[in-house]
Each structure stands twice: as structure tokens, then as C-alpha cells.
Design a protein around this motif. Structure first.
Motif, PDB file in Angstrom:
ATOM      1  N   ARG A  92       0.821  -1.209   0.000  1.00  0.00           N
ATOM      2  CA  ARG A  92       0.000   0.000   0.000  1.00  0.00           C
ATOM      3  C   ARG A  92       0.855   1.258   0.000  1.00  0.00           C
ATOM      4  O   ARG A  92       0.542   2.236  -0.695  1.00  0.00           O
ATOM      5  N   GLU A  93       1.936   1.272   0.775  1.00  0.00           N
ATOM      6  CA  GLU A  93       2.794   2.455   0.789  1.00  0.00           C
ATOM      7  C   GLU A  93       3.473   2.677  -0.547  1.00  0.00           C
ATOM      8  O   GLU A  93       3.545   3.811  -1.045  1.00  0.00           O
ATOM      9  N   LEU A  94       3.982   1.598  -1.148  1.00  0.00           N
ATOM     10  CA  LEU A  94       4.651   1.732  -2.442  1.00  0.00           C
ATOM     11  C   LEU A  94       3.671   2.161  -3.520  1.00  0.00           C
ATOM     12  O   LEU A  94       3.987   3.011  -4.361  1.00  0.00           O
ATOM     13  N   VAL A  95       2.481   1.595  -3.508  1.00  0.00           N
ATOM     14  CA  VAL A  95       1.460   1.980  -4.486  1.00  0.00           C
ATOM     15  C   VAL A  95       1.056   3.438  -4.275  1.00  0.00           C
ATOM     16  O   VAL A  95       0.897   4.201  -5.241  1.00  0.00           O
ATOM     17  N   GLY A  96       0.910   3.852  -3.021  1.00  0.00           N
ATOM     18  CA  GLY A  96       0.569   5.242  -2.746  1.00  0.00           C
ATOM     19  C   GLY A  96       1.620   6.204  -3.268  1.00  0.00           C
ATOM     20  O   GLY A  96       1.295   7.253  -3.848  1.00  0.00           O
ATOM     21  N   LEU A  97       2.890   5.871  -3.083  1.00  0.00           N
ATOM     22  CA  LEU A  97       3.970   6.703  -3.622  1.00  0.00           C
ATOM     23  C   LEU A  97       3.903   6.766  -5.144  1.00  0.00           C
ATOM     24  O   LEU A  97       4.061   7.831  -5.741  1.00  0.00           O
ATOM     25  N   LYS A  98       3.688   5.624  -5.765  1.00  0.00           N
ATOM     26  CA  LYS A  98       3.607   5.578  -7.223  1.00  0.00           C
ATOM     27  C   LYS A  98       2.443   6.428  -7.728  1.00  0.00           C
ATOM     28  O   LYS A  98       2.572   7.133  -8.748  1.00  0.00           O
ATOM     29  N   GLU A  99       1.318   6.388  -7.050  1.00  0.00           N
ATOM     30  CA  GLU A  99       0.166   7.166  -7.489  1.00  0.00           C
ATOM     31  C   GLU A  99       0.397   8.664  -7.318  1.00  0.00           C
ATOM     32  O   GLU A  99      -0.050   9.473  -8.142  1.00  0.00           O
ATOM     33  N   ARG A 100       1.115   9.068  -6.274  1.00  0.00           N
ATOM     34  CA  ARG A 100       1.370  10.494  -6.052  1.00  0.00           C
ATOM     35  C   ARG A 100       2.495  11.017  -6.922  1.00  0.00           C
ATOM     36  O   ARG A 100       2.517  12.203  -7.262  1.00  0.00           O
ATOM     37  N   TYR A 101       3.451  10.132  -7.261  1.00  0.00           N
ATOM     38  CA  TYR A 101       4.599  10.555  -8.077  1.00  0.00           C
ATOM     39  C   TYR A 101       4.773   9.573  -9.242  1.00  0.00           C
ATOM     40  O   TYR A 101       5.760   8.830  -9.294  1.00  0.00           O
ATOM     41  N   PRO A 102       3.837   9.543 -10.165  1.00  0.00           N
ATOM     42  CA  PRO A 102       3.864   8.495 -11.206  1.00  0.00           C
ATOM     43  C   PRO A 102       5.107   8.507 -12.079  1.00  0.00           C
ATOM     44  O   PRO A 102       5.515   7.455 -12.568  1.00  0.00           O
ATOM     45  N   GLU A 103       5.731   9.673 -12.274  1.00  0.00           N
ATOM     46  CA  GLU A 103       6.925   9.747 -13.121  1.00  0.00           C
ATOM     47  C   GLU A 103       8.217   9.654 -12.324  1.00  0.00           C
ATOM     48  O   GLU A 103       9.289   9.602 -12.914  1.00  0.00           O
ATOM     49  N   ARG A 104       8.116   9.627 -11.007  1.00  0.00           N
ATOM     50  CA  ARG A 104       9.320   9.655 -10.187  1.00  0.00           C
ATOM     51  C   ARG A 104       9.476   8.408  -9.319  1.00  0.00           C
ATOM     52  O   ARG A 104      10.452   8.279  -8.586  1.00  0.00           O
ATOM     53  N   VAL A 105       8.519   7.497  -9.385  1.00  0.00           N
ATOM     54  CA  VAL A 105       8.600   6.231  -8.651  1.00  0.00           C
ATOM     55  C   VAL A 105       8.475   5.094  -9.646  1.00  0.00           C
ATOM     56  O   VAL A 105       7.588   5.091 -10.497  1.00  0.00           O
ATOM     57  N   VAL A 106       9.408   4.152  -9.566  1.00  0.00           N
ATOM     58  CA  VAL A 106       9.399   2.964 -10.419  1.00  0.00           C
ATOM     59  C   VAL A 106       9.302   1.739  -9.521  1.00  0.00           C
ATOM     60  O   VAL A 106      10.102   1.578  -8.600  1.00  0.00           O
ATOM     61  N   LEU A 107       8.321   0.901  -9.780  1.00  0.00           N
ATOM     62  CA  LEU A 107       8.155  -0.358  -9.062  1.00  0.00           C
ATOM     63  C   LEU A 107       8.487  -1.491 -10.013  1.00  0.00           C
ATOM     64  O   LEU A 107       7.912  -1.593 -11.094  1.00  0.00           O
ATOM     65  N   VAL A 108       9.413  -2.344  -9.635  1.00  0.00           N
ATOM     66  CA  VAL A 108       9.838  -3.475 -10.465  1.00  0.00           C
ATOM     67  C   VAL A 108       9.164  -4.742  -9.945  1.00  0.00           C
ATOM     68  O   VAL A 108       9.057  -4.950  -8.730  1.00  0.00           O
ATOM     69  N   ALA A 109       8.703  -5.581 -10.844  1.00  0.00           N
ATOM     70  CA  ALA A 109       8.070  -6.843 -10.461  1.00  0.00           C
ATOM     71  C   ALA A 109       9.139  -7.885 -10.135  1.00  0.00           C
ATOM     72  O   ALA A 109      10.037  -8.138 -10.938  1.00  0.00           O
ATOM     73  N   GLY A 110       9.035  -8.485  -8.963  1.00  0.00           N
ATOM     74  CA  GLY A 110       9.947  -9.546  -8.561  1.00  0.00           C
ATOM     75  C   GLY A 110       9.282 -10.908  -8.638  1.00  0.00           C
ATOM     76  O   GLY A 110       8.065 -11.020  -8.829  1.00  0.00           O
ATOM     77  N   ASN A 111      10.059 -11.950  -8.472  1.00  0.00           N
ATOM     78  CA  ASN A 111       9.504 -13.307  -8.535  1.00  0.00           C
ATOM     79  C   ASN A 111       8.491 -13.551  -7.433  1.00  0.00           C
ATOM     80  O   ASN A 111       7.470 -14.211  -7.638  1.00  0.00           O
ATOM     81  N   ARG A 112       8.732 -13.029  -6.225  1.00  0.00           N
ATOM     82  CA  ARG A 112       7.799 -13.241  -5.120  1.00  0.00           C
ATOM     83  C   ARG A 112       6.478 -12.499  -5.344  1.00  0.00           C
ATOM     84  O   ARG A 112       5.448 -12.890  -4.792  1.00  0.00           O
ATOM     85  N   ASP A 113       6.515 -11.447  -6.128  1.00  0.00           N
ATOM     86  CA  ASP A 113       5.296 -10.717  -6.460  1.00  0.00           C
ATOM     87  C   ASP A 113       4.508 -11.459  -7.537  1.00  0.00           C
ATOM     88  O   ASP A 113       3.296 -11.677  -7.415  1.00  0.00           O
ATOM     89  N   LEU A 114       5.195 -11.876  -8.587  1.00  0.00           N
ATOM     90  CA  LEU A 114       4.527 -12.526  -9.713  1.00  0.00           C
ATOM     91  C   LEU A 114       4.011 -13.919  -9.369  1.00  0.00           C
ATOM     92  O   LEU A 114       2.957 -14.333  -9.870  1.00  0.00           O
ATOM     93  N   ASN A 115       4.749 -14.658  -8.540  1.00  0.00           N
ATOM     94  CA  ASN A 115       4.331 -16.048  -8.336  1.00  0.00           C
ATOM     95  C   ASN A 115       3.024 -16.184  -7.554  1.00  0.00           C
ATOM     96  O   ASN A 115       2.392 -17.243  -7.560  1.00  0.00           O
ATOM     97  N   LYS A 116       2.571 -15.121  -6.891  1.00  0.00           N
ATOM     98  CA  LYS A 116       1.281 -15.193  -6.179  1.00  0.00           C
ATOM     99  C   LYS A 116       0.102 -15.235  -7.142  1.00  0.00           C
ATOM    100  O   LYS A 116      -1.034 -15.546  -6.725  1.00  0.00           O
ATOM    101  N   LEU A 117       0.329 -14.931  -8.426  1.00  0.00           N
ATOM    102  CA  LEU A 117      -0.746 -15.059  -9.411  1.00  0.00           C
ATOM    103  C   LEU A 117      -1.244 -16.506  -9.494  1.00  0.00           C
ATOM    104  O   LEU A 117      -2.380 -16.756  -9.905  1.00  0.00           O
ATOM    105  N   ARG A 118      -0.410 -17.449  -9.088  1.00  0.00           N
ATOM    106  CA  ARG A 118      -0.813 -18.854  -9.108  1.00  0.00           C
ATOM    107  C   ARG A 118      -1.980 -19.137  -8.176  1.00  0.00           C
ATOM    108  O   ARG A 118      -2.764 -20.069  -8.398  1.00  0.00           O
ATOM    109  N   LEU A 119      -2.130 -18.366  -7.119  1.00  0.00           N
ATOM    110  CA  LEU A 119      -3.050 -18.720  -6.051  1.00  0.00           C
ATOM    111  C   LEU A 119      -4.505 -18.724  -6.497  1.00  0.00           C
ATOM    112  O   LEU A 119      -5.311 -19.501  -5.972  1.00  0.00           O
ATOM    113  N   THR A 120      -4.872 -17.867  -7.439  1.00  0.00           N
ATOM    114  CA  THR A 120      -6.285 -17.794  -7.806  1.00  0.00           C
ATOM    115  C   THR A 120      -6.781 -19.099  -8.418  1.00  0.00           C
ATOM    116  O   THR A 120      -7.950 -19.457  -8.250  1.00  0.00           O
ATOM    117  N   ALA A 121      -5.932 -19.821  -9.123  1.00  0.00           N
ATOM    118  CA  ALA A 121      -6.320 -21.133  -9.654  1.00  0.00           C
ATOM    119  C   ALA A 121      -6.046 -22.239  -8.644  1.00  0.00           C
ATOM    120  O   ALA A 121      -6.882 -23.129  -8.434  1.00  0.00           O
TER     121      ALA A 121
END
Length: 507
Positions: A66-95
Motif C-alpha cells: 500500500r505504501e509503495l502503491v501510494g507513492l507511485k500514485e502520487r509521483y507516477p513519473e518519479r517512482v518505479v516499481l519493479v516486479a519480482g519473482n515473489r510478487d509474480l508467483n502469487k498469481l498462481r493462487l487464484t487457480a
């Protein structure tokens, strides 16, 4: 389209450790500050790059996202969020936590395709009844590398106001946070796979001979790689006919399209539980699904440094015919070649002189490769296992890494500072890039030098004949006479795998 910023702060692999995140924020006021109302704001002329892996190793996954997303929303051109393996692999859970999946016998649930020795779901149950909570625990502990995450989530739910959340409520939380509207989903929706800012490329894993230039098709399956796949044969370079910027655009477009596909098809397509939406993103962080071409999960680091002799031996063994897709898995010890001059030449031809990454722990200070070797500086900055004797594996260690950019010359330089696991202060000051081409660096490392009013040290990121890497310079704390010496005190390290040894060296 980004306005020129003079400082870029980089932090990575916080993995839900709010205590570490708050310490990092407190030590980096020139990048980000916490206001009196608790909200974060960026300092003037500063950018923040978060290098991926926001979740899994502490009771703060939801709040950190939530904090990282909030920063990105307030500073869209000055905050970069990179996708990591621990972030992407949770997509498995919905199935894999769906009602359809839970309806099949435990014996029919496969082990992870990259680890045939993993505990099976049936063995994990050991005769107990299956439920969404038990399946979630098994997935986290034996297929996602998240030992302890289930109880960390329970603690976080309690911190957010839940009263004694049940096992089922904890499992539901993992689902909720990766579904549209959830905190981790919001992070991924605002993230990129790769980003370039000036002469610096940011990825979670590594840009190596296998991953450079390769973008998996959306149709890629999350399964063991096969002959005839677009990633096969792994010996074929994918970067020869593509620019760095086009490759980055392709990866980031894949993330957008993969998330949309996952939104439309979050569960299994049929009773066979064989296909689902977003599989290309699950494959993107799985080495053997892509024959080793994972920019998210590949890594240079080994033994606490950017390379080791043992890593070279294991890499040579992996390429011994017949080459298997599982040979590139982390469990095999495979590590990328940081000295690859061809990949470096490709990066330089497109204006990239530095690659900054995380993903694999490198001890209590960053692992570096000096640009003197091939003109591209490599930085591995995951310090999540800085102190394995501490409850959170970090202890007192802290790393603040900054890229300083000079609009007049177009050059940039990297510095780092912080505390080692024993509390001693360290610093890193690398040579400026662009303003000091690699051909102008001395062939042999020299003592600290000054240029343009800033000091740097060309020994850092180099290796001596006995295999010891120069990692950082050490500095005495107030009242500490142990480091007072005539000369510069360096932290050196060498090792292989997870075994690392350190020494101080005065020169």
C-alpha cells in the motif's frame, strides 16, 4: 518522458519487513521523507526505484504494498516499481486455491515442476483433511519459497484490526490481495519488468546471455520447457536484433497483457487443471519454464559476491550436453556470467552502462562488478540475509544505495552507505560512468581518486588474484578506534553458494 532527476534511490527485496523499510526511509531523507501525518513524500529532484519482492518474509506485506502503491500514485513519473519473482508467483493462487482445484484428490496435485524432491501435497496432509488453508500453507512453504508467510499474514491481519483471524481467513487474505483490488495486485498493475533511467537498467534478476532481448510469448506455459519452445534452444542469443529499449517495452507490455489475461481467466480453464490466464507471467519468474531466460529470476551473485569460481564450474556443467531446462534452476547453483563481454557490448551500444538488480542475497553490503572489466557496472543489492543470526535475517544491517546524475556532463555515479551486520559503517563510491569511459580506467585498481569534486575508488567491485572481492570501504564509528589505521580499510569477501567469508584489509 521523465524530467531529469539528480538522485535515484534504490531499495529492493524488503519482503514485507516493515521494520527494515521504516529504518531505510529514516536513513534516506534525501530521497523520501515521512510527514507528520505518516504519509511518505519524495524529496525534490529525487526518484525512487523499488527493485521487486515486496512480500513474504515479514508481517508487513499488505502495508508495504500500500505504501509503495501510494507513492507511485502520487509521483507516477518519479517512482518505479519493479516486479519480482515473489510478487509474480502469487498469481498462481487464484487457480491453485480455487474450488475446482480443492475438489481434486490430494494425490492428483503435482509437485512443483522445477523441484521433484519437494514435499507433495498428499504427504503434507499426512491423512488430514484438505482445505483452502492447508493447501495455502503447502503452496507457500513447499512451492513458493515462503516459509513462515502464513503466520506473518495472520500477524498482519491482527495489526490491521482483525480479531484472532482463523486459518481460512488467512488463506482468503492471500487470495484477496492478488485479486483485482488487492494490495499486491495494485503493486503489479503499477509495476514494470524492467526500467531504464538514463544509462542505468533496473531489473529484479539479471540481464545475461540467456535473458537479454528475450520476451516470452503470451501463450507461454508455466511448465517445464520443451524442445521447440520459443525459448529453445537456450544457446541462441535473443538480443542480436533488438534494442534495449524495445526489449524493455516488450517485457512491460507482456506484464500488462498477462495481468489482463489473468483478470479474465483467474481459475483453471477446465477440469484437467492444466491452463489458466497469466501463465506467461508465472513462467517469466520460473527459470526452467523459459530454458533459463528469466530476467526476473536469473542472477549473477554467488558466495556473497557478483561471481565465484564455483559458479563458473556449475555454469559449465549446466551447458554439458544434453542440456536440460532444469539445469538453469537456482537449486542447481546456476549463476549468470557477469564477465560476458558480448552482452556488455550490446548494452553499451544502446547507451546502458550500469545494471542494478536484487533477487539473490549477497550478504550485508551490495555485490559489485567494476566497469573496468567490460565497461558496464553491475550491482546486486539484495541484503535480505545480511545477518542470519538475527530473527529477521537482517539485524542491524542497512544499505542505502543512490545513483547521482549530472545534467551538465550526462554522467552518473553510484554510491552506497550503511551498516554491516556487526554495526560497522561502510561506504561505496564507484567511478562516474559516461564521464569516465571504461577505457580510461586504470588497468590495475588504484587508491581513492577525485574527479569533478567527488571521490571514488576503482578498487571497489574488483577481485584480487586470490579471489577476494573489494566490497566496500569501512569507517570507524564515533568512539570506535578499531578501524583507525594509516590507509584505507576495505571489506573483502569471497565464497561460493551460501558460504561467505570476510576480512578487513588495510591498503
Amino acid at each position: 518522458g521523465r524530467r531529469w532527476m539528480s538522485r535515484i534511490g534504490f531499495v529492493t527485496d524488503v519482503e514485507g519487513n516493515l521494520e527494515y523499510w521504516n529504518r531505510w526511509v529514516g536513513a534516506n531523507s534525501e530521497i523520501v521523507r515521512r510527514r507528520a501525518d505518516g504519509r511518505l513524500e519524495l524529496a525534490a529532484e529525487a526518484m525512487l526505484v523499488y527493485g521487486g519482492d515486496a512480500v513474504d518474509k515479514g508481517p508487513g506485506d499488505i502495508r508495504l504494498c500500500r505504501e509503495l502503491v501510494g507513492l507511485k500514485e502520487r509521483y507516477p513519473e518519479r517512482v518505479v516499481l519493479v516486479a519480482g519473482n515473489r510478487d509474480l508467483n502469487k498469481l498462481r493462487l487464484t487457480a491453485e486455491l480455487s474450488a475446482e482445484d480443492l475438489a481434486r484428490p490430494a494425490e492428483a496435485v503435482p509437485r512443483p515442476h522445477w523441484d521433484g524432491s519437494a514435499v507433495s501435497y498428499a504427504a503434507f496432509l499426512d491423512g488430514a483433511a484438505s482445505s483452502r488453508a492447508t493447501k495455502c500453507r503447502w503452496l507457500l512453504e513447499h512451492t513458493l519459497g515462503c516459509v513462515g508467510a502464513f503466520e506473518f499474514r495472520r500477524q498482519e491481519l491482527e495489526a490491521l484490526g482483525a480479531r484472532e483471524p482463523s486459518d481460512e481467513a488467512v488463506a482468503e487474505s492471500f487470495l484477496r490481495e492478488i485479486e483485482p483490488g488487492g494490495s499486491l495486485r495494485a503493486y503489479l498493475e503499477r509495476a514494470v519488468v524492467a526500467a531504464r533511467i538514463g544509462d542505468t537498467l533496473f531489473v529484479h534478476g539479471s540481464c545475461d546471455r540467456l535473458s537479454a532481448g528475450f520476451v516470452p510469448p503470451l501463450e507461454t506455459r508455466f511448465d517445464v520447457g520443451r524442445d521447440g519452445d520459443p525459448a529453445h534452444p537456450p544457446s541462441r542469443p535473443a538480443y542480436a536484433d533488438v534494442s534495449v529499449d524495445d526489449w524493455i517495452d516488450g517485457l512491460n507490455d507482456l506484464l500488462r497483457r498477462g495481468l489482463e489475461e489473468h483478470r479474465r481467466r483467474p481459475g483453471w480453464d477446465d477440469a484437467a487443471c492444466a491452463r489458466r490466464g497469466g501463465e506467461a507471467l508465472m513462467a517469466l519468474q520460473n527459470r526452467c519454464a523459459l530454458w533459463g531466460r528469466s530476467v526476473v529470476s536469473n542472477c549473477w551473485a554467488d558466495g556473497g559476491n557478483v561471481h565465484s569460481a564455483a559458479a563458473r564450474r556449475r555454469r559449465d556443467a549446466a551447458w554439458t550436453p544434453p542440456v536440460s531446462p532444469t539445469a538453469f534452476e537456482a537449486s542447481s547453483g546456476y549463476a549468470s556470467d557477469p564477465f560476458d563481454a558480448d552482452v556488455a557490448a550490446w548494452l553499451k551500444a544502446h547507451g546502458v552502462r550500469r545494471v542494478v538488480s536484487g533477487h539473490k542475497p549477497v550478504g550485508d553490503s551490495p555485490a559489485l562488478l567494476s566497469p573496468k572489466y567490460h565497461g558496464v557496472e553491475l550491482v546486486c543489492a539484495d541484503t535480505s540475509y545480511a545477518d542470519t543470526a538475527a530473527p529477521d535475517n537482517r539485524g542491524r544491517a542497512l544499505t542505502s544505495l543512490t545513483i547521482h546524475r549530472d545534467p551538465a556532463s550526462g554522467s552518473s555515479r553510484l554510491t552506497a552507505r550503511g551498516a554491516l551486520r556487526d554495526g560497522r559503517a561502510f561506504s561505496v563510491a564507484m567511478p562516474p560512468l559516461s564521464g569516465l569511459p571504461s577505457r580510461d580506467l586504470p588497468e590495475e585498481p588504484s587508491s581513492p581518486t577525485r574527479t569533478g569534486g567527488s571521490s571514488f575508488d576503482t578498487r571497489l567491485g574488483t577481485r584480487d588474484p586470490d579471489g577476494w572481492w573489494f566490497k566496500a570501504r569501512l569507517h570507524p564509528l564515533s568512539g570506535d578506534d578499531s578501524l583507525r589505521a594509516d590507509g584505507t580499510v576495505y571489506l573483502q569477501s569471497r565464497g561460493e553458494g551460501r558460504r561467505v567469508e570476510y576480512r578487513d584489509l588495510v591498503l
